[in-house]
Design a protein around this motif. Structure first.
Motif, PDB file in Angstrom:
ATOM      1  N   ILE A   1       0.772  -1.184   0.180  1.00 44.08           N
ATOM      2  CA  ILE A   1       0.063   0.108   0.137  1.00 44.08           C
ATOM      3  C   ILE A   1       0.922   1.298   0.077  1.00 44.08           C
ATOM      4  N   ASP A   2       2.111   1.134   0.870  1.00 37.98           N
ATOM      5  CA  ASP A   2       2.915   2.291   0.629  1.00 37.98           C
ATOM      6  C   ASP A   2       3.455   2.665  -0.499  1.00 37.98           C
ATOM      7  N   GLU A   3       3.593   1.735  -1.478  1.00 39.52           N
ATOM      8  CA  GLU A   3       4.239   1.872  -2.376  1.00 39.52           C
ATOM      9  C   GLU A   3       3.267   1.938  -3.773  1.00 39.52           C
ATOM     10  N   ASN A   4       1.921   1.871  -3.433  1.00 43.07           N
ATOM     11  CA  ASN A   4       0.983   1.658  -4.689  1.00 43.07           C
ATOM     12  C   ASN A   4      -0.413   2.253  -4.169  1.00 43.07           C
ATOM     13  N   TYR A   5      -0.246   3.391  -3.401  1.00 43.78           N
ATOM     14  CA  TYR A   5      -1.496   4.130  -2.620  1.00 43.78           C
ATOM     15  C   TYR A   5      -2.142   4.843  -4.022  1.00 43.78           C
ATOM     16  N   ALA A   6      -1.471   5.061  -5.050  1.00 47.34           N
ATOM     17  CA  ALA A   6      -2.214   5.839  -6.068  1.00 47.34           C
ATOM     18  C   ALA A   6      -3.173   5.047  -6.935  1.00 47.34           C
ATOM     19  N   SER A   7      -2.408   3.557  -6.983  1.00 42.05           N
ATOM     20  CA  SER A   7      -3.540   2.730  -7.849  1.00 42.05           C
ATOM     21  C   SER A   7      -4.278   1.959  -7.015  1.00 42.05           C
ATOM     22  N   PHE A   8      -4.336   1.960  -5.727  1.00 43.40           N
ATOM     23  CA  PHE A   8      -4.749   0.866  -4.810  1.00 43.40           C
ATOM     24  C   PHE A   8      -6.363   0.952  -5.355  1.00 43.40           C
TER      25      PHE A   8
ATOM     26  N   ARG B   1      -2.120   8.574   1.892  1.00 46.84           N
ATOM     27  CA  ARG B   1      -2.267   9.451   0.772  1.00 46.84           C
ATOM     28  C   ARG B   1      -2.264  10.850   1.464  1.00 46.84           C
ATOM     29  N   LEU B   2      -2.792  11.121   2.603  1.00 50.66           N
ATOM     30  CA  LEU B   2      -2.815  12.490   3.107  1.00 50.66           C
ATOM     31  C   LEU B   2      -1.440  12.993   3.337  1.00 50.66           C
ATOM     32  N   ASN B   3      -0.599  11.873   3.839  1.00 49.10           N
ATOM     33  CA  ASN B   3       0.990  12.454   4.051  1.00 49.10           C
ATOM     34  C   ASN B   3       1.617  12.826   2.782  1.00 49.10           C
ATOM     35  N   GLN B   4       1.157  11.851   1.685  1.00 51.18           N
ATOM     36  CA  GLN B   4       1.627  12.218   0.291  1.00 51.18           C
ATOM     37  C   GLN B   4       1.270  13.440  -0.125  1.00 51.18           C
ATOM     38  N   ALA B   5      -0.060  13.712   0.166  1.00 54.82           N
ATOM     39  CA  ALA B   5      -0.639  15.109  -0.212  1.00 54.82           C
ATOM     40  C   ALA B   5       0.251  16.167   0.323  1.00 54.82           C
ATOM     41  N   ILE B   6       0.419  16.181   1.531  1.00 58.88           N
ATOM     42  CA  ILE B   6       1.091  17.143   2.227  1.00 58.88           C
ATOM     43  C   ILE B   6       2.492  17.645   1.574  1.00 58.88           C
ATOM     44  N   ARG B   7       3.248  16.483   1.357  1.00 61.12           N
ATOM     45  CA  ARG B   7       4.591  16.430   0.597  1.00 61.12           C
ATOM     46  C   ARG B   7       4.441  17.191  -0.608  1.00 61.12           C
TER      47      ARG B   7
ATOM     48  N   TYR C   1      -5.477  13.858  -8.023  1.00 59.67           N
ATOM     49  CA  TYR C   1      -5.322  12.823  -8.838  1.00 59.67           C
ATOM     50  C   TYR C   1      -4.030  11.879  -8.355  1.00 59.67           C
ATOM     51  N   ALA C   2      -2.959  12.617  -8.034  1.00 55.89           N
ATOM     52  CA  ALA C   2      -1.732  12.036  -7.935  1.00 55.89           C
ATOM     53  C   ALA C   2      -1.709  10.893  -6.704  1.00 55.89           C
ATOM     54  N   VAL C   3      -2.603  11.164  -5.725  1.00 50.35           N
ATOM     55  CA  VAL C   3      -2.573  10.357  -4.588  1.00 50.35           C
ATOM     56  C   VAL C   3      -3.681   9.342  -4.592  1.00 50.35           C
ATOM     57  N   GLY C   4      -4.395   9.232  -5.947  1.00 49.84           N
ATOM     58  CA  GLY C   4      -5.348   8.073  -6.143  1.00 49.84           C
ATOM     59  C   GLY C   4      -6.847   8.531  -6.004  1.00 49.84           C
ATOM     60  N   LEU C   5      -7.124   9.715  -5.760  1.00 50.87           N
ATOM     61  CA  LEU C   5      -8.494   9.981  -5.584  1.00 50.87           C
ATOM     62  C   LEU C   5      -8.905  10.573  -6.893  1.00 50.87           C
ATOM     63  N   SER C   6     -10.498  10.874  -6.843  1.00 49.57           N
ATOM     64  CA  SER C   6     -11.164  11.208  -7.901  1.00 49.57           C
ATOM     65  C   SER C   6     -12.054  12.447  -7.508  1.00 49.57           C
ATOM     66  N   SER C   7     -12.186  12.676  -6.202  1.00 50.77           N
ATOM     67  CA  SER C   7     -12.972  13.602  -6.005  1.00 50.77           C
ATOM     68  C   SER C   7     -12.435  14.742  -5.008  1.00 50.77           C
ATOM     69  N   ARG C   8     -12.444  15.893  -5.637  1.00 55.80           N
ATOM     70  CA  ARG C   8     -11.794  16.998  -4.680  1.00 55.80           C
ATOM     71  C   ARG C   8     -12.350  17.316  -3.491  1.00 55.80           C
ATOM     72  N   SER C   9     -13.790  17.354  -3.494  1.00 61.73           N
ATOM     73  CA  SER C   9     -14.292  17.628  -2.215  1.00 61.73           C
ATOM     74  C   SER C   9     -14.195  16.639  -1.358  1.00 61.73           C
ATOM     75  N   TYR C  10     -14.063  15.248  -1.805  1.00 61.31           N
ATOM     76  CA  TYR C  10     -14.011  14.252  -0.805  1.00 61.31           C
ATOM     77  C   TYR C  10     -12.555  14.485   0.062  1.00 61.31           C
ATOM     78  N   PHE C  11     -11.397  14.710  -1.063  1.00 57.11           N
ATOM     79  CA  PHE C  11     -10.035  14.969  -0.649  1.00 57.11           C
ATOM     80  C   PHE C  11      -9.959  16.317   0.316  1.00 57.11           C
ATOM     81  N   SER C  12     -10.890  17.270   0.129  1.00 54.90           N
ATOM     82  CA  SER C  12     -10.805  18.354   1.152  1.00 54.90           C
ATOM     83  C   SER C  12     -11.544  17.803   2.473  1.00 54.90           C
TER      84      SER C  12
END
Length: 255
Positions: free
Chosen positions: A161-168, A205-211, A225-236
């Motif tokens: 998961i650490d290595e493939n979080y974006a495509s999980f 994903r959140l740790n990667q987003a911060i980075r 998109y880079a962290v594997g999510l499709s919804s900006r509202s959910y990310f927020s």
């Protein structure tokens, strides 16, 4: 017996068979009535071992449970109050027992309160050991308790998961790829990381987003998109729940 740190060998006679008990393993041991327990520890190595000793005659009165109602694999242990049948059962692995012992070690109260706490926790440890013993009486496919080799697979899943979080995609994919049931994967993550698989994934994903926000090379939509999510509202939403600030406000603070 539960070995928290280090290792030991056990036998019931000086020249008898020695059985190894490794770190984070537990063992239920019953000797012949005229024998004892002989432990051998490696020299110059730290070890930490917890033991619970049960007088089965007194225990029968304590549990207020009819022996004949027990499954036979329990009956032959607890009905043997004269120590006629020896038993050596070693479990594969138990983080659950480790957690209980940590609670004992960190309990702040003393005196009467601690005595009652120790009694309750000792029974909890015994119950965990009996659950492992019972689990070993059934076929592998029906077992519910994690084995040592399975705990290693939990670590491998976490690394995956650490290595493939974006495509999980989902836990079904993990179960198929690593050969563990979804229930055991969730159990392993709760014991190892105190999180569900989804909570663990969201944390990564959140740790990667911060980075990525700190690097400043991508806008928020690109980061979603880079962290594997499709919804900006959910990310927020999950970002604000974790960091108590919206992604846009955090980005502005960096600027």
């Amino acid at each position: 017996l539960y070995v928290i740190q280090g290792k030991l060998n056990h036998s019931i006679e000086p020249d008898g068979e020695r059985r190894a008990i490794e770190e984070l393993q537990s063992a239920m041991i019953s000797t012949y009535y005229h024998h004892g327990h002989i432990y051998k520890f490696p020299a110059d190595e730290e070890f930490f071992v917890q033991t619970i000793e049960i007088d089965r005659k007194k225990f029968q009165a304590h549990i207020e449970y009819h022996l004949e109602e027990m499954p036979y694999y329990f009956y032959k242990i607890f009905a043997d109050i004269e120590g006629v049948n020896p038993l050596f059962f070693k479990s594969n692995y138990s983080l659950d027992i480790s957690r209980i012992i940590y609670e004992i070690e960190s309990f702040p109260k003393n005196g009467f309160i601690r005595i009652n706490f120790l009694g309750a926790k000792s029974l909890e440890i015994l119950s965990a050991m009996l659950s492992q013993y019972e689990d070993d009486q059934v076929q592998d496919a029906e077992q519910n308790i994690l084995r040592k080799s399975e705990v290693k697979r939990i670590h491998n899943i976490a690394n995956h998961i650490d290595e493939n979080y974006a495509s999980f995609k989902n836990i079904d994919e993990l179960a198929s790829q690593f050969g563990l049931s979804k229930g055991k994967i969730q159990q392993g993550f709760q014991l190892q990381y105190q999180k569900t698989v989804n909570e663990y994934l969201v944390n990564i994903r959140l740790n990667q987003a911060i980075r990525l926000l700190q690097e400043g090379d991508k806008n928020i939509s690109e980061i979603v998109y880079a962290v594997g999510l499709s919804s900006r509202s959910y990310f927020s939403k999950i970002f604000k729940e974790r960091f108590k600030i919206s992604p846009s406000a955090y980005l502005k603070s960096l600027e």
